[in-house]
Design a protein around this motif. Structure first.
Motif, PDB file in Angstrom:
ATOM      1  N   ASN A   8      51.471  37.024  32.269  1.00  0.00           N
ATOM      2  CA  ASN A   8      51.672  37.783  31.033  1.00  0.00           C
ATOM      3  C   ASN A   8      50.838  39.061  31.038  1.00  0.00           C
ATOM      4  OD1 ASN A   8      53.463  35.913  29.945  1.00  0.00           O
ATOM      5  ND2 ASN A   8      51.866  34.778  28.880  1.00  0.00           N
ATOM      6  N   PHE A   9      49.619  38.957  31.553  1.00  0.00           N
ATOM      7  CA  PHE A   9      48.738  40.117  31.626  1.00  0.00           C
ATOM      8  C   PHE A   9      49.368  41.235  32.452  1.00  0.00           C
ATOM      9  CE2 PHE A   9      45.583  42.279  34.337  1.00  0.00           C
ATOM     10  CZ  PHE A   9      44.876  42.991  33.372  1.00  0.00           C
ATOM     11  N   VAL A  10      49.854  40.881  33.646  1.00  0.00           N
ATOM     12  CA  VAL A  10      50.454  41.892  34.526  1.00  0.00           C
ATOM     13  C   VAL A  10      51.727  42.459  33.906  1.00  0.00           C
ATOM     14  CG1 VAL A  10      51.588  42.232  36.759  1.00  0.00           C
ATOM     15  CG2 VAL A  10      49.428  40.982  36.628  1.00  0.00           C
ATOM     16  N   GLU A  11      52.535  41.595  33.266  1.00  0.00           N
ATOM     17  CA  GLU A  11      53.765  42.080  32.628  1.00  0.00           C
ATOM     18  C   GLU A  11      53.445  43.108  31.544  1.00  0.00           C
ATOM     19  OE1 GLU A  11      56.972  41.623  33.012  1.00  0.00           O
ATOM     20  OE2 GLU A  11      56.950  40.147  34.634  1.00  0.00           O
ATOM     21  N   LEU A  19      50.364  45.794  40.591  1.00  0.00           N
ATOM     22  CA  LEU A  19      49.500  44.621  40.477  1.00  0.00           C
ATOM     23  C   LEU A  19      50.264  43.307  40.689  1.00  0.00           C
ATOM     24  CD1 LEU A  19      47.186  45.517  37.448  1.00  0.00           C
ATOM     25  CD2 LEU A  19      46.603  45.519  39.888  1.00  0.00           C
ATOM     26  N   ILE A  20      49.565  42.329  41.264  1.00  0.00           N
ATOM     27  CA  ILE A  20      50.069  40.982  41.498  1.00  0.00           C
ATOM     28  C   ILE A  20      49.167  40.018  40.740  1.00  0.00           C
ATOM     29  CG2 ILE A  20      50.530  39.222  43.250  1.00  0.00           C
ATOM     30  CD1 ILE A  20      50.556  41.695  45.260  1.00  0.00           C
ATOM     31  N   ILE A 155      46.465  43.374  52.806  1.00  0.00           N
ATOM     32  CA  ILE A 155      45.041  43.221  52.496  1.00  0.00           C
ATOM     33  C   ILE A 155      44.809  43.714  51.071  1.00  0.00           C
ATOM     34  CG2 ILE A 155      44.245  43.406  54.875  1.00  0.00           C
ATOM     35  CD1 ILE A 155      43.502  46.331  54.262  1.00  0.00           C
ATOM     36  N   VAL A 156      43.854  43.103  50.392  1.00  0.00           N
ATOM     37  CA  VAL A 156      43.577  43.440  48.996  1.00  0.00           C
ATOM     38  C   VAL A 156      42.903  44.806  48.927  1.00  0.00           C
ATOM     39  CG1 VAL A 156      42.336  42.775  46.912  1.00  0.00           C
ATOM     40  CG2 VAL A 156      43.428  41.014  48.326  1.00  0.00           C
ATOM     41  N   LYS A 157      43.582  45.744  48.298  1.00  0.00           N
ATOM     42  CA  LYS A 157      43.087  47.112  48.139  1.00  0.00           C
ATOM     43  C   LYS A 157      42.284  47.271  46.851  1.00  0.00           C
ATOM     44  CE  LYS A 157      44.997  51.686  47.026  1.00  0.00           C
ATOM     45  NZ  LYS A 157      44.861  51.649  45.560  1.00  0.00           N
ATOM     46  N   GLU A 158      42.706  46.550  45.808  1.00  0.00           N
ATOM     47  CA  GLU A 158      42.022  46.627  44.519  1.00  0.00           C
ATOM     48  C   GLU A 158      42.173  45.301  43.792  1.00  0.00           C
ATOM     49  OE1 GLU A 158      45.209  48.451  41.402  1.00  0.00           O
ATOM     50  OE2 GLU A 158      44.464  49.855  42.914  1.00  0.00           O
ATOM     51  N   ALA A 217      44.072  39.721  38.825  1.00  0.00           N
ATOM     52  CA  ALA A 217      45.192  40.465  39.404  1.00  0.00           C
ATOM     53  C   ALA A 217      44.659  41.326  40.549  1.00  0.00           C
ATOM     54  CB  ALA A 217      45.879  41.325  38.344  1.00  0.00           C
ATOM     55  N   TYR A 218      45.546  41.703  41.443  1.00  0.00           N
ATOM     56  CA  TYR A 218      45.115  42.499  42.592  1.00  0.00           C
ATOM     57  C   TYR A 218      46.289  43.324  43.118  1.00  0.00           C
ATOM     58  CZ  TYR A 218      47.286  38.665  45.253  1.00  0.00           C
ATOM     59  OH  TYR A 218      48.166  37.737  45.751  1.00  0.00           O
TER      60      TYR A 218
END
Length: 467
Positions: A8-11, A19-20, A155-158, A217-218
């Motif tokens: 819900n946060f990402v939506e 973001l994922i 790879i996780v950028k953020e 999220a990332y």
């Protein structure tokens, strides 16, 4: 709970963006964590992201670890409340039977993440540090990922991180009443009468405490990986990663994985290709269809349950025996899924339901529902009565067909119109009622969203008993 809250946060803050959402607190996601991106079975499905237990330095040759420069900044303060309330009453009278059912279902999920911060890798510094580095192609993670052409490295950028202890609270209230009378009259004067009245109420209140410095999220940078271990970071949003095809020359390489977009077809053509799955379901006995529809409606009460059922069907689709106890399901969720699988097995009438076409058809429907947000699932569930599904199916035919139809040909009440308008808009389809005509129009750059909506509605309507 946590997975729904982060979704819900990402939506809300980055719908359709970079973001994922994090699906589990057990996922230890830090900057430069290696994440395996797995392409799904139907092209409209969002990829699955599987965080590994390694960072980029762990799968590089050499002993010198990468030391990225990290930029931190305040992101936002977030608190969200989501929920739905469904209430209904059914009264039915027959020659010898009368039944009355009344139910109410209210769910509320409150996410209080508080003040959040963003941590981001300095990409220019990372590019410089990776310039002469090579992946260790003998590493077990690389070998296992490379074998499966549906999978890609990222790879996780953020990442978005909590800065204070916070909580996710779920409140559920369920209640129902049932009354019935059954009378039997024979040729003699004796009569048998059975009366039953009952009620059921279930309340639950669950609080999950989220510790400080938890990733919710990332964002990823995907990797293009060559046969010799050299790699490039995919810096553009429209550039996808993958592994070099061993059979292709280096200068003309095509990367496997998710690099190729599906061929674009019209919505009508795409639905035509799937019609055999819908016909297969509609040919099932009415009792089986009704039971499957009820089971799916139960799963729609909980988006996490739809996701869990999707995981189980994924495993079965690959010919694996699903382990219900291995994917973090509650006992109630396991029981509901097992009931659904039992119905599927009975429908297939085969020793192994992994090989039945009914598995593919059910997998198709659940994959579409799994793409829906919580509020869209609530609307679809509230429209799961057979007459309402038939109305929605006619509107879907309008979307994929002429784009308009007479209002007299569809039972579209004001309440149903408002719910349907919201549901369709969520999938980039505009619904408009004008005088005696209903019009539908697909928005600009809709992607696969309209198809997902049509698949979900047509699939459920295929299970609805004919009135």
């Amino acid at each position: 709970m946590f997975a729904i809250a982060t979704k819900n946060f990402v939506e809300n803050v980055d719908s359709g963006g970079f973001l994922i959402s994090v699906s589990s607190l057990n996922d230890d996601i830090n900057l430069l964590t290696v994440v395996v991106k797995r392409k799904r079975f139907w092209f409209w499905q969002k990829p699955k992201y599987l965080p590994a237990d390694f960072i980029l330095s762990d799968i590089l040759t050499g002993d010198t670890p990468l030391e990225p420069v990290v930029v931190e900044k305040d992101f936002l303060k977030y608190q969200g409340t989501f929920g739905d309330s469904i209430q209904g009453t059914v009264d039915a009278s027959f020659i010898k039977t009368s039944v009355s059912l009344e139910g109410k279902d209210t769910t509320k999920l409150q996410s209080s993440f508080g003040s959040l911060k963003k941590e981001e890798v300095d990409v220019q510094k990372l590019l410089h540090d990776c310039k002469d580095r090579v992946l260790d192609m003998s590493h077990s993670l690389i070998q296992q990922t490379k074998e499966k052409h549906r999978q890609v490295f990222g790879i996780v950028k953020e990442r978005i991180v909590t800065t204070q202890p916070c909580s996710v609270i779920e409140e559920v209230q369920q209640g129902g009443q049932c009354g019935g009378t059954l009378s039997s009259c024979g040729p003699k004067t004796s009569k048998i009468s059975l009366k039953e009245n009952g009620s059921l109420n279930i309340d639950s209140n669950i609080t999950m405490e989220i510790p400080i410095n938890s990733t919710i999220a990332y964002g990823l940078l995907e990797l293009e990986v060559r046969q010799n271990g050299h790699f490039e970071l995919c810096l553009m949003s429209d550039t996808n990663g993958g592994f070099e095809d061993v059979d292709s020359p280096l200068e003309k390489t095509e990367l496997l994985g998710v690099s190729g977009a599906p061929v674009k077809h019209t919505l009508q053509q795409e639905l035509e290709q799937l019609k055999d799955h819908f016909q297969l379901l509609s040919a099932l006995p009415a009792s089986t269809r009704s039971s499957l529809l009820q089971q799916i409606s139960k799963h729609m009460q909980d988006p996490a349950a739809i996701g869990a059922l999707q995981i189980v069907l994924d495993q079965m689709y690959l010919g694996k025996k699903p382990g219900l106890g291995d994917i973090g399901l509650t006992e109630s969720q396991q029981q509901k899924i097992q009931e659904t699988l039992s119905l599927l097995e009975h429908s297939g009438q085969a020793e192994s339901i992994q090989t039945t076409p009914f598995l593919t058809a059910l997998h198709l429907i659940i994959s579409a529902l799994d793409e829906m947000t919580e509020d869209c699932l609530a609307v679809v569930r509230s429209c799961s009565l057979p007459p309402t599904l038939q109305t929605l199916e006619r509107l879907v035919q309008c979307v994929s067909g002429a784009g308009e139809m007479p209002l007299s040909s569809v039972d579209l009440t004001q309440d149903l119109y408002e719910m349907t308008e919201h549901l369709f808009a969520s999938f980039n389809v505009h619904l408009k009622r004008d005088s005696d005509v209903v019009r539908t129009e697909i928005g600009h750059q809709p992607g696969s969203r309209p198809l997902v909506l049509c698949v979900a509605i047509r699939g459920l309507a295929s299970l609805a008993p004919t009135c």
